[in-house]
Design an enzyme around this catalytic site. Sequence first.
Site: not given
Length: 223
Positions: A116, A170, A201
Amino acid sequence: MPQVIDAIEIETGANPATSIIWLHGLGADGNDFAPIVPEIDLPKTAIRFVFPHAPVQPVTINAGMRMRAWYDIADGAIRREDERGVRASQALIEALIAREKERGTKAERLVLAGFSQGGAIALQTGLRHPERIAGIMALSTYVPIAEHLPEEANAANRGTAIFMAHGTFDPIIPLARAEESGRLLQSLGYALEWREYSMPHSVCPEELADIGAWLQRTLGPGE
């Protein structure tokens, strides 16, 4: 040179000459990915994993709450990353790279990895680093301040191995944004290895297996 930030370190053998600097996502810390080291089929060489803790700062999309973050993200339909914060974190990771070199890891034996926000900083730093590194692993992420990459990318890492992986479900960073980053890298001539998984995610076992295989190919048996 910025101070070297705190980090969790795991060494898989004595006197490692290979390093993997792995950056966590928003609101997490260096403990987030440390537990997965035993789950990855690693090259048979001593590796030092470095899991740094991002600075604590207010994050706009989370109502200004203070948390560990590599950069701020503005609220709105298009969640824009804070360029100043991205570049500040790039400098922090450059300091970690310099320390690994001082400890005996050559640039070509170093991997930058991240999830991320951490993956965004891994790409930001690795693509601009003035020496060829072994590889960049970018999980569930995108290329930050992408408009500046064409003129800022360093030729030293034009051929560096890049592994990008993303979940098809996600909800935090849509797959389309990651795909856009992948197309940008390919248009600039990078050898991109792209993977998609049926997950949100997060990270899944299939992805960990692919990470291990990529590290085997990227790092080889070592010295």
